[in-house]
Scaffold this active site. Structure first.
Site, PDB file in Angstrom:
ATOM      1  N   GLU A 283       0.826  -1.209   0.000  1.00 13.79           N
ATOM      2  CA  GLU A 283       0.000   0.000   0.000  1.00 13.79           C
ATOM      3  C   GLU A 283       0.862   1.261   0.000  1.00 13.79           C
ATOM      4  O   GLU A 283       0.578   2.231  -0.709  1.00 13.79           O
ATOM      5  CB  GLU A 283      -0.926  -0.021   1.221  1.00 13.79           C
ATOM      6  CG  GLU A 283      -2.275   0.606   0.955  1.00 13.79           C
ATOM      7  CD  GLU A 283      -3.275   0.262   2.060  1.00 13.79           C
ATOM      8  OE1 GLU A 283      -4.267  -0.412   1.751  1.00 13.79           O
ATOM      9  OE2 GLU A 283      -3.068   0.669   3.215  1.00 13.79           O
ATOM     10  N   GLU A 286       2.315   1.696  -3.417  1.00 13.62           N
ATOM     11  CA  GLU A 286       1.283   2.185  -4.335  1.00 13.62           C
ATOM     12  C   GLU A 286       1.022   3.678  -4.088  1.00 13.62           C
ATOM     13  O   GLU A 286       0.894   4.467  -5.026  1.00 13.62           O
ATOM     14  CB  GLU A 286       0.007   1.371  -4.070  1.00 13.62           C
ATOM     15  CG  GLU A 286      -1.029   1.449  -5.156  1.00 13.62           C
ATOM     16  CD  GLU A 286      -2.291   0.671  -4.759  1.00 13.62           C
ATOM     17  OE1 GLU A 286      -2.282  -0.083  -3.759  1.00 13.62           O
ATOM     18  OE2 GLU A 286      -3.303   0.848  -5.460  1.00 13.62           O
ATOM     19  N   CYS A 309      -8.491  -2.432   3.386  1.00 17.28           N
ATOM     20  CA  CYS A 309      -8.379  -3.690   4.141  1.00 17.28           C
ATOM     21  C   CYS A 309      -9.674  -4.093   4.834  1.00 17.28           C
ATOM     22  O   CYS A 309      -9.793  -5.209   5.327  1.00 17.28           O
ATOM     23  CB  CYS A 309      -7.231  -3.618   5.134  1.00 17.28           C
ATOM     24  SG  CYS A 309      -7.240  -2.132   6.092  1.00 17.28           S
ATOM     25  N   SER A 329      -6.922   1.775  -2.795  1.00 14.23           N
ATOM     26  CA  SER A 329      -5.744   0.945  -3.059  1.00 14.23           C
ATOM     27  C   SER A 329      -6.217  -0.401  -3.588  1.00 14.23           C
ATOM     28  O   SER A 329      -7.286  -0.884  -3.216  1.00 14.23           O
ATOM     29  CB  SER A 329      -4.989   0.751  -1.737  1.00 14.23           C
ATOM     30  OG  SER A 329      -4.143  -0.349  -1.825  1.00 14.23           O
ATOM     31  N   LYS A 368     -15.467 -10.449   7.400  1.00 11.12           N
ATOM     32  CA  LYS A 368     -14.332 -11.263   6.947  1.00 11.12           C
ATOM     33  C   LYS A 368     -14.799 -12.631   6.461  1.00 11.12           C
ATOM     34  O   LYS A 368     -14.158 -13.260   5.625  1.00 11.12           O
ATOM     35  CB  LYS A 368     -13.307 -11.423   8.065  1.00 11.12           C
ATOM     36  CG  LYS A 368     -12.545 -10.143   8.381  1.00 11.12           C
ATOM     37  CD  LYS A 368     -11.486  -9.863   7.341  1.00 11.12           C
ATOM     38  CE  LYS A 368     -10.836  -8.505   7.549  1.00 11.12           C
ATOM     39  NZ  LYS A 368     -10.081  -8.069   6.379  1.00 11.12           N
ATOM     40  N   GLU A 371     -15.850 -11.877   3.059  1.00 11.66           N
ATOM     41  CA  GLU A 371     -14.667 -11.595   2.226  1.00 11.66           C
ATOM     42  C   GLU A 371     -13.988 -12.907   1.812  1.00 11.66           C
ATOM     43  O   GLU A 371     -13.635 -13.097   0.638  1.00 11.66           O
ATOM     44  CB  GLU A 371     -13.665 -10.718   2.994  1.00 11.66           C
ATOM     45  CG  GLU A 371     -12.441 -10.337   2.183  1.00 11.66           C
ATOM     46  CD  GLU A 371     -11.400  -9.570   2.996  1.00 11.66           C
ATOM     47  OE1 GLU A 371     -11.034 -10.032   4.103  1.00 11.66           O
ATOM     48  OE2 GLU A 371     -10.950  -8.515   2.534  1.00 11.66           O
ATOM     49  N   GLU A 376     -13.163 -14.249  -6.192  1.00 11.04           N
ATOM     50  CA  GLU A 376     -11.835 -13.872  -6.715  1.00 11.04           C
ATOM     51  C   GLU A 376     -10.708 -14.265  -5.754  1.00 11.04           C
ATOM     52  O   GLU A 376      -9.541 -14.207  -6.124  1.00 11.04           O
ATOM     53  CB  GLU A 376     -11.784 -12.368  -7.043  1.00 11.04           C
ATOM     54  CG  GLU A 376     -11.853 -11.408  -5.859  1.00 11.04           C
ATOM     55  CD  GLU A 376     -13.275 -10.987  -5.505  1.00 11.04           C
ATOM     56  OE1 GLU A 376     -14.211 -11.765  -5.763  1.00 11.04           O
ATOM     57  OE2 GLU A 376     -13.442  -9.884  -4.934  1.00 11.04           O
ATOM     58  N   CYS A 514     -11.445  -2.056  13.977  1.00 13.28           N
ATOM     59  CA  CYS A 514     -11.673  -3.491  14.229  1.00 13.28           C
ATOM     60  C   CYS A 514     -11.869  -3.814  15.705  1.00 13.28           C
ATOM     61  O   CYS A 514     -12.519  -4.813  16.025  1.00 13.28           O
ATOM     62  CB  CYS A 514     -10.510  -4.304  13.711  1.00 13.28           C
ATOM     63  SG  CYS A 514     -10.495  -4.352  11.926  1.00 13.28           S
TER      64      CYS A 514
HETATM   65 FE1  HC1 Z   1      -8.962  -5.862  11.030  1.00 11.67          FE
HETATM   66 FE2  HC1 Z   1      -7.247  -6.103   9.189  1.00 11.67          FE
HETATM   67  S1  HC1 Z   1      -7.064  -4.681  10.939  1.00 11.67           S
HETATM   68  S2  HC1 Z   1      -9.438  -5.492   8.807  1.00 11.67           S
HETATM   69  O1  HC1 Z   1      -9.503  -4.098  11.131  1.00 11.67           O
HETATM   70  O2  HC1 Z   1      -6.593  -4.832   7.909  1.00 11.67           O
HETATM   71  O3  HC1 Z   1     -11.117  -7.836  10.992  1.00 11.67           O
HETATM   72  O4  HC1 Z   1      -8.137  -6.702  13.780  1.00 11.67           O
HETATM   73  O5  HC1 Z   1      -7.605  -8.506  10.675  1.00 11.67           O
HETATM   74  O6  HC1 Z   1      -7.502  -8.297   7.103  1.00 11.67           O
HETATM   75  O7  HC1 Z   1      -4.465  -7.029   9.924  1.00 11.67           O
HETATM   76  C1  HC1 Z   1     -10.357  -7.047  11.123  1.00 11.67           C
HETATM   77  C2  HC1 Z   1      -8.519  -6.365  12.811  1.00 11.67           C
HETATM   78  C3  HC1 Z   1      -7.843  -7.397  10.457  1.00 11.67           C
HETATM   79  C4  HC1 Z   1      -7.327  -7.463   7.893  1.00 11.67           C
HETATM   80  C5  HC1 Z   1      -5.487  -6.696   9.601  1.00 11.67           C
END
Ligand code: HC1
Ligand code: SF4
Length: 581
Positions: A283, A286, A309, A329, A368, A371, A376, A514
């Protein structure tokens, strides 16, 4: 200020306060199922006054008054515990229970249900009124389960989704007994613009909205002798897991968590923080690439760069800002970078095919789960992350496996994918991702070591914040938003070209980042808990010997051995993604 008397005690509160607020100031805990006020920074106030559990007697008034919706008045005399009040509350609870499924033994919310707590507090041993039972169709999405038979129409989820997150998926539909909170046309959540942020589940008082539980899949994977089972733990989990075992909010349990996972039988206990460091490598590269091209006058470059993220945030901008899809990003989230590296690098190192490896992630987040299921992020149907469980599910698993969590010794993560820096851990709180990126980007851009690693100007809990960071002669304008409503406000300003141009913006869907995720132990409306978790995250950062992602020796090695250079061909293929309208 207004003076009043509650249960014989005098109190002075600001004009406009409710009886409920005045009582809380006196330490009188009037029960309520619907009212919920989170921190001012979050802006969530649910004042539907729909449950009627908080009724009180006000001298001179004929009817009982809902404490949450009745403003105080000078000289008011309030009683919160007369026989009339207690009777009314008990009757209201019994009516709520009259059509509520009596499934406490098998309900995902058992032990955390506010209705169950009240039934216990009022010693309800039988339900005198047996009403018609609702039979709504259950809704199973990859992240959330909705069982509207358990809905008490408190409208907290609706306030959260519409006013705080501004997603607008949930609203009251139908009338009378058939009234329910649901998406338009009562569609399943997967067919809506729901981001799976899970904040509706975080504030639901009952088991109407809960996470999709995959913990049994973990047990099956661990029991399969043909699988190598690898686990990654997100930054925010270590700052909250202890709450499930009675520890004070803000207690760090990183070492005990690692021990517990090892005792459960995971073959490798790794850290998402490692992948957070990797995310920063990509990141920050980038960002500097875009910034340099922008400063040279390249008109094709879109500024600001947005962090990518948070999967709920990604789904939000895909639905709500399709014209800005080239602004965020392209770096995958740490969860997905970890999965890609585990299955494409570590599996090879072990000499096993990717199908033999099971990657489990422990996340504070419900999005998550969604996700991990995005197509993909799979190769020929084999996902990079096989199973994503929440902090709450991990706590259940630890208990199910008879592990005495509190007496566990502290252990360290396995290597190589368990090595991380302080920059990786601060991802877990609002402002942390951009601070981690700034630590690396500034050092790379200036070629000089940072004079101070802590960019405290980027920290805090204000919903929308901005700060300026010096890079040589250039002042970087940084924006931060947590909560999707705040993200919307910032993004609208960017889209409409209002205000001073930002160079980079961090966005996290959940209030607090988070640490306040939808999969964390329930805070029951006490946002101070989320703030304590954030403080713990910064303590973990302070205690780390290395605090900049690019100095993580295992990350340096990974590029040397396998990835080549940031934004290079292999990195591009494995660590970057694209977005869909
Ligand atoms: Fe998160 Fe992440 S910080 S998104 O907030 O970018 O869930 O804790 O795991 O993937 O590292 C959540 C937290 C986490 C991702 C990272
Ligand atoms: Fe709304 Fe988030 Fe709940 Fe989806 S998960 S319904 S976006 S609050």
């Amino acid at each position: 200020m207004i003076n009043l008397n509650i249960d014989g005690k005098y109190v002075k509160v600001p004009e406009g306060s409710t009886i409920l607020e005045a009582a809380r100031q006196l330490g009188i805990d009037i029960p309520t199922l619907c009212h919920l006020k989170l921190d001012d920074n979050v802006g969530m106030v649910n004042k539907s006054a729909s449950c009627r559990v908080c009724v009180v007697e006000v001298k001179g008034r004929r009817n009982l008054a809902p404490a949450c919706a009745t403003p105080v008045a000078e000289g008011m005399e309030v009683r919160t515990n007369t026989i009339r009040v207690l009777n009314a509350r008990k009757t209201v609870l019994e009516l709520l229970l009259s059509d509520h499924p009596k499934e406490c033994l098998t309900c995902a919310k058992s032990g955390n249900c506010e209705l169950q707590d009240l039934a216990e507090r009022f010693c309800i041993r039988e339900v005198r009124y047996q009403g018609v039972q609702s039979t709504y169709k259950k809704d199973h999405s990859p992240a959330l389960e909705r069982d509207m038979d358990k809905c008490v129409m408190c409208r907290r989820c609706e306030t959260m989704c519409n006013e705080v997150q501004t997603v607008g998926v949930l609203s009251g539909v139908n009338r009378g007994f058939n009234a329910v909170v649901a998406p338009a046309f009562e569609k399943p959540l997967v067919d809506t613009v729901c981001t799976f942020c899970g904040q509706c589940a975080a504030v639901c008082p009952t088991g109407a909205l809960v996470e999709r539980d995959y913990s049994w899949r973990v047990i099956e994977a661990l029991a399969d002798p043909d699988k190598v089972v690898v686990v990654q733990t997100a930054p925010a989990v270590r700052a909250a897991l202890g709450e499930e075992f009675g520890l004070e909010p803000g207690t760090l349990v990183t070492g005990k968590m690692v021990s517990a996972l090892r005792q459960m039988g995971f073959d490798y206990v790794f850290d998402t923080d490692f992948a957070a460091d990797l995310t920063i490598m990509e990141e920050a590269s980038e960002f500097l690439d875009r910034l340099n091209r922008y400063l040279k006058g390249d008109k094709a470059v879109r500024m600001p760069i947005l962090t990518s993220c948070c999967p709920a945030w990604v789904k939000f901008f895909e639905h709500q800002f399709p014209e800005l899809l080239d602004v965020p990003s392209t770096a995958k989230s740490p969860q997905q970078m970890f999965g890609a590296v585990a299955k494409n690098f570590f599996a090879k190192k072990l000499g096993i095919p990717r199908e033999k490896m099971v990657v489990v992630s422990v996340m504070p987040c419900l999005a998550k789960k969604y996700e991990a299921s995005r197509p993909e992020f799979a190769v020929d149907g084999n996902p990079d992350v096989d199973i994503s469980i929440s902090t709450r599910e991990l706590a259940h698993l630890i208990k199910r496996c008879n592990i005495d969590f509190l007496s566990l010794p502290d252990e360290d993560f396995d290597r190589p994918l368990g090595e991380s820096t302080g920059a990786g851990v601060i991802f877990g709180t609002t402002g942390g991702v951009i601070e981690a990126a700034v630590r690396t980007a500034v050092e790379w851009a200036t070629g000089k070591p940072l004079e101070k690693v802590d960019f405290t100007e980027l920290r805090g809990m204000q919903g929308c914040r901005e700060a300026w960071v010096n890079v040589g002669d250039l002042k970087l304008h940084i924006g931060i938003a947590h909560g999707l409503g705040n993200a919307r406000r910032l993004l609208e300003a960017v889209r409409d070209g209002k205000g001073e141009m930002f160079h980079a913006i961090e966005i996290m869907a959940c209030p607090g980042g988070c640490v306040g995720g939808g999969g964390q132990p329930y805070h029951h409306g006490n946002f101070e808990i989320v703030k304590k978790r954030a403080e713990a995250i910064y303590r973990e950062d302070q205690g780390k010997p290395i605090r900049k992602s690019h100095e993580n020796p295992e990350i340096v090695k990974l590029y040397e051995e396998f990835l080549g250079k940031p934004l290079g061909e292999t990195a591009h293929h494995l660590l970057h993604t694209h977005y869909f309208k």
